[in-house]
Write an enzyme that holds these catalytic residues in place. Structure first.
Site, PDB file in Angstrom:
ATOM      1  N   CYS A  18       0.998  -1.133  -0.045  1.00 12.75           N
ATOM      2  CA  CYS A  18       0.045  -0.036  -0.162  1.00 12.75           C
ATOM      3  C   CYS A  18       0.957   1.096  -0.002  1.00 12.75           C
ATOM      4  CB  CYS A  18      -0.883   0.000   1.238  1.00 12.75           C
ATOM      5  SG  CYS A  18      -0.424   0.242   2.926  1.00 12.75           S
ATOM      6  N   ASN A  27       2.375   1.591   4.433  1.00 18.44           N
ATOM      7  CA  ASN A  27       2.805   0.409   5.142  1.00 18.44           C
ATOM      8  C   ASN A  27       2.538   0.167   6.461  1.00 18.44           C
ATOM      9  OD1 ASN A  27       5.587  -1.897   5.598  1.00 18.44           O
ATOM     10  ND2 ASN A  27       3.695  -2.494   4.933  1.00 18.44           N
ATOM     11  N   CYS A  34      -1.135   0.692   7.320  1.00 23.75           N
ATOM     12  CA  CYS A  34      -2.662   0.624   7.375  1.00 23.75           C
ATOM     13  C   CYS A  34      -3.200  -0.776   6.747  1.00 23.75           C
ATOM     14  CB  CYS A  34      -3.392   1.382   7.081  1.00 23.75           C
ATOM     15  SG  CYS A  34      -3.382   3.017   7.676  1.00 23.75           S
ATOM     16  N   ARG A  35      -3.322  -0.635   5.281  1.00 21.29           N
ATOM     17  CA  ARG A  35      -3.809  -1.594   4.587  1.00 21.29           C
ATOM     18  C   ARG A  35      -3.079  -2.891   4.294  1.00 21.29           C
ATOM     19  NH1 ARG A  35      -5.508   2.160  -0.391  1.00 21.29           N
ATOM     20  NH2 ARG A  35      -3.759   3.315   0.421  1.00 21.29           N
ATOM     21  N   SER A  36      -1.695  -2.530   3.903  1.00 19.60           N
ATOM     22  CA  SER A  36      -0.717  -3.537   3.486  1.00 19.60           C
ATOM     23  C   SER A  36      -0.409  -4.654   5.047  1.00 19.60           C
ATOM     24  CB  SER A  36       0.338  -3.287   2.823  1.00 19.60           C
ATOM     25  OG  SER A  36       1.095  -2.525   3.670  1.00 19.60           O
ATOM     26  N   ASP A  87      -8.213   3.789   1.370  1.00 21.55           N
ATOM     27  CA  ASP A  87      -7.388   4.035   2.411  1.00 21.55           C
ATOM     28  C   ASP A  87      -8.051   4.414   3.649  1.00 21.55           C
ATOM     29  OD1 ASP A  87      -5.204   4.765   3.577  1.00 21.55           O
ATOM     30  OD2 ASP A  87      -4.197   6.346   2.117  1.00 21.55           O
TER      31      ASP A  87
END
Length: 163
Positions: free
Chosen positions: A8, A11, A13-15, A127
């Site tokens: 993401c 690095n 939150c999402r990933s 995001d």
């Protein structure tokens, strides 16, 4: 070893959320000796930081373990990775542009492409960073929805990889 890296922006939150969820799926499928899972960001703003506290909270509430330190994706990593999973179309574009060869660019896929319920206009995992906890919970739902399809694809690739 078959290597998967989720990417993401920062690095945090999402990933890392996708990494934790997918690692749990890999372990449950008893593929953890054959599949390595990690994550990175397209940028290095948060290198060395842990995951966003909201990510940690949502993962822990759902029963996922996480131990994360942010890092930036490097062009040289393509040589050792089998699959690079982008969390949105911007990451997909950036990663394919960064790839040193067309074969490396072909390793980059969108996470939601593994979710059979996601339509073409729903390709991104939004995001959640600038929003409320609800965005992090939605992120987890989207990651969980794509994980079984991704696991099936990785299972097939591992079979081909090991034969």
């Amino acid at each position: 070893m078959y290597r998967v890296c989720f990417v993401c922006t920062g690095n945090i939150c999402r990933s890392p959320m996708a990494e934790s969820v997918f690692r749990a799926h890999v372990a449950e499928a008893r593929l953890d000796a054959l599949v390595e899972v990690d994550s990175a960001g397209t940028g290095g703003w948060h290198e060395g930081d842990g995951a966003d506290p909201r990510t940690v909270s949502v993962l822990e509430a759902a029963g996922y373990a996480q131990d994360h330190r942010a890092r930036q994706f490097r062009r040289s990593w393509f040589a050792r990775l089998d699959l690079v999973i982008a969390l949105d179309a911007g990451h997909l574009r950036d990663l394919r542009a960064l790839a040193p060869t067309p074969e490396d660019a072909a390793k980059v896929r969108l996470l939601r492409s593994y979710d059979p319920t996601a339509g073409a206009t729903e390709a991104d995992v939004p995001d959640p960073y600038y929003g409320s906890l609800d965005g992090f919970e939605e992120c987890l739902e989207l990651v969980e929805a794509a994980s079984p399809g991704l696991l099936d694809a990785v299972r097939e690739a591992v079979k081909e990889h090991t034969t």
